[in-house]
Write a protein that holds these residues in place. Structure first.
Motif, short mmCIF file in Angstrom:
data_model
loop_
_atom_site.label_atom_id
_atom_site.label_comp_id
_atom_site.label_asym_id
_atom_site.label_seq_id
_atom_site.Cartn_x
_atom_site.Cartn_y
_atom_site.Cartn_z
N LEU A 1 0.90 -1.16 -0.10
CA LEU A 1 0.08 0.12 0.00
C LEU A 1 0.90 1.14 0.09
O LEU A 1 0.57 2.15 -0.74
N PRO A 2 1.86 1.45 0.86
CA PRO A 2 2.69 2.56 0.90
C PRO A 2 3.25 3.16 -0.25
O PRO A 2 3.82 4.12 -0.79
N GLU A 3 3.49 1.60 -1.00
CA GLU A 3 4.26 2.03 -2.33
C GLU A 3 3.71 2.53 -3.62
O GLU A 3 4.25 2.79 -4.81
N LEU A 4 2.39 2.34 -3.57
CA LEU A 4 1.58 2.39 -4.76
C LEU A 4 1.42 3.98 -5.21
O LEU A 4 1.35 4.15 -6.55
N GLN A 5 1.29 4.97 -4.46
CA GLN A 5 1.19 6.11 -4.51
C GLN A 5 -0.06 6.35 -5.42
O GLN A 5 0.04 7.26 -6.30
N THR A 6 -0.94 5.77 -5.16
CA THR A 6 -2.42 6.07 -5.80
C THR A 6 -3.39 5.70 -4.80
O THR A 6 -3.39 5.35 -4.02
N ASP A 7 -4.65 6.55 -5.19
CA ASP A 7 -5.66 6.51 -4.19
C ASP A 7 -6.16 4.91 -3.91
O ASP A 7 -6.07 4.23 -5.02
N THR A 8 -6.41 4.63 -2.61
CA THR A 8 -6.54 3.13 -2.57
C THR A 8 -7.69 3.09 -1.33
O THR A 8 -7.72 3.68 -0.39
N ILE A 9 -8.58 2.07 -1.86
CA ILE A 9 -9.57 1.49 -0.87
C ILE A 9 -9.29 0.11 -0.49
O ILE A 9 -8.98 -0.65 -1.24
N VAL A 10 -9.16 -0.38 0.81
CA VAL A 10 -8.93 -1.69 1.25
C VAL A 10 -10.13 -2.44 1.00
O VAL A 10 -11.10 -2.21 1.77
N LEU A 11 -10.28 -3.50 0.48
CA LEU A 11 -11.40 -4.63 0.49
C LEU A 11 -10.58 -5.94 1.14
O LEU A 11 -9.80 -6.31 0.43
N SER A 12 -11.27 -6.24 2.08
CA SER A 12 -10.40 -7.66 2.97
C SER A 12 -11.17 -8.13 4.00
O SER A 12 -11.98 -7.57 4.52
N ALA A 13 -11.14 -9.57 4.05
CA ALA A 13 -11.75 -10.28 5.29
C ALA A 13 -10.80 -10.02 6.50
O ALA A 13 -11.24 -10.60 7.51
N ALA A 14 -9.66 -9.28 6.29
CA ALA A 14 -8.82 -8.98 7.56
C ALA A 14 -9.86 -8.15 8.46
O ALA A 14 -10.03 -6.96 8.00
N THR A 15 -10.28 -8.60 9.80
CA THR A 15 -11.11 -7.67 10.68
C THR A 15 -10.13 -7.34 12.00
O THR A 15 -10.69 -6.74 12.90
N ASP A 16 -8.82 -7.81 12.06
CA ASP A 16 -8.25 -7.37 13.12
C ASP A 16 -7.79 -5.99 13.37
O ASP A 16 -7.33 -5.22 12.27
N SER A 17 -7.80 -5.35 14.53
CA SER A 17 -7.31 -3.90 14.39
C SER A 17 -6.03 -3.47 14.15
O SER A 17 -5.88 -2.31 13.41
N ALA A 18 -4.98 -4.27 14.20
CA ALA A 18 -3.93 -4.23 13.66
C ALA A 18 -3.75 -3.84 12.15
O ALA A 18 -3.29 -2.80 11.67
N SER A 19 -4.50 -4.69 11.37
CA SER A 19 -4.68 -4.32 9.86
C SER A 19 -5.41 -3.10 9.62
O SER A 19 -4.94 -2.53 8.64
N VAL A 20 -6.40 -2.96 10.20
CA VAL A 20 -7.09 -1.62 10.05
C VAL A 20 -6.26 -0.46 10.35
O VAL A 20 -6.16 0.51 9.57
N ALA A 21 -5.47 -0.51 11.37
CA ALA A 21 -4.70 0.87 11.82
C ALA A 21 -3.59 0.78 10.86
O ALA A 21 -3.21 1.87 10.34
N ALA A 22 -3.00 -0.13 10.39
CA ALA A 22 -1.88 -0.44 9.49
C ALA A 22 -2.37 0.30 8.03
O ALA A 22 -1.49 1.05 7.55
N ALA A 23 -3.72 -0.04 7.49
CA ALA A 23 -4.07 0.55 6.38
C ALA A 23 -4.33 1.86 6.17
O ALA A 23 -4.05 2.66 5.38
N ILE A 24 -4.80 2.44 7.54
CA ILE A 24 -5.11 3.81 7.58
C ILE A 24 -3.66 4.66 7.71
O ILE A 24 -3.75 5.70 7.05
N ARG A 25 -2.82 4.10 8.39
CA ARG A 25 -1.57 4.77 8.40
C ARG A 25 -0.83 4.63 7.13
O ARG A 25 -0.02 5.67 6.94
N ALA A 26 -1.14 3.91 6.46
CA ALA A 26 -0.33 3.47 5.20
C ALA A 26 -1.13 4.47 4.04
O ALA A 26 -0.72 4.68 2.80
N GLY A 27 -2.25 5.05 4.34
CA GLY A 27 -3.02 5.98 3.43
C GLY A 27 -4.35 5.45 2.75
O GLY A 27 -4.76 6.19 1.83
N ALA A 28 -4.77 4.22 3.23
CA ALA A 28 -6.08 3.96 2.65
C ALA A 28 -7.14 4.99 2.78
O ALA A 28 -7.38 5.18 4.12
N LEU A 29 -8.06 5.19 2.02
CA LEU A 29 -9.02 6.21 1.97
C LEU A 29 -10.35 5.62 2.65
O LEU A 29 -11.08 6.36 3.28
#
Length: 219
Positions: free
Chosen positions: A66-94
């Motif tokens: 995610l941080p490498e893409l430099q493109t607007d990104t929305i995460v679609l995933s079955a990952a429900t743990d708070s660590a994954s959600v937090a990591a996605a937000i920190r990395a720039g997921a909209l």
């Protein structure tokens, strides 16, 4: 048109998501990728406006890409743990949409993203009110993942039961496995079928009336 790249390890799921996206006005799917390495290559090749990114990829976590893409990104995933959600937000997921989701849930987020993108497109200087409005617009259509009157947790349990089974199940079989009433299982299965998350067809037995059976589609 908002040019969209879909990244999901499952070819069938990527196709389902592509169908969802193509139903939303103003969006076009320009390609799919099924690994982290392929995602990087496709972003360089296609320069999409938006990436719909899964977390669980076979060669590397989508969160690492995610941080490498430099493109607007929305995460679609079955990952429900708070660590994954937090990591996605920190990395720039909209936005972050948990599977299973409905066509409506994804369409609402895409529509909000399109409005957000439009607000940022004119290049003018923003006042604080403009910034606040942009953030509100990005999430003002977000909805819970279960239809009205249904529990998100129960919907997820039913979905997981079908996914783990790896074969079609009837409402009675799902109810028996999860310890709920058949009518309750039927209600949730019907909603999931309407959303495209599961596939429904008739099962014909040796005698008696045919019954509906449901197979996980992975949407």
């Amino acid at each position: 048109m908002i040019r969209t790249l879909i990244v999901d390890d499952d070819f069938r799921v990527a196709g389902v998501h592509a169908g969802f996206v193509e139903e939303v006005d103003g969006f076009a799917v320009v390609g799919t990728a099924h690994t982290a390495a392929e995602a990087r290559a496709r972003v360089r090749e296609l320069t999409p406006d938006l990436v719909l990114l899964d977390v669980y990829l076979p060669d590397e976590s989508g969160l690492a890409v995610l941080p490498e893409l430099q493109t607007d990104t929305i995460v679609l995933s079955a990952a429900t743990d708070s660590a994954s959600v937090a990591a996605a937000i920190r990395a720039g997921a909209l936005n972050y949409l948990i599977k299973p989701f409905t066509t409506r849930q994804l369409a609402e987020r895409l529509t909000s993203y399109a409005r957000f993108r439009g607000l940022l497109a004119d290049g003018r200087a923003f006042a604080q009110d403009d910034v606040d409005r942009a953030y509100r617009v990005l999430h003002d259509q977000d909805r819970t993942s279960a239809p009205k009157g249904q529990s998100t947790a129960t919907s997820r349990l039913v979905s997981e039961q079908l996914r783990r089974a790896g074969r079609p199940l009837s409402a009675a079989e799902v109810a028996g496995e999860l310890g709920m009433a058949r009518a309750t299982a039927q209600r949730y299965l019907t909603a999931l079928a309407e959303s495209g998350t599961v596939q429904m067809r008739l099962r014909y037995g040796a005698t008696g009336r045919p019954e509906h059976e449901y197979r996980w589609s992975g949407a």
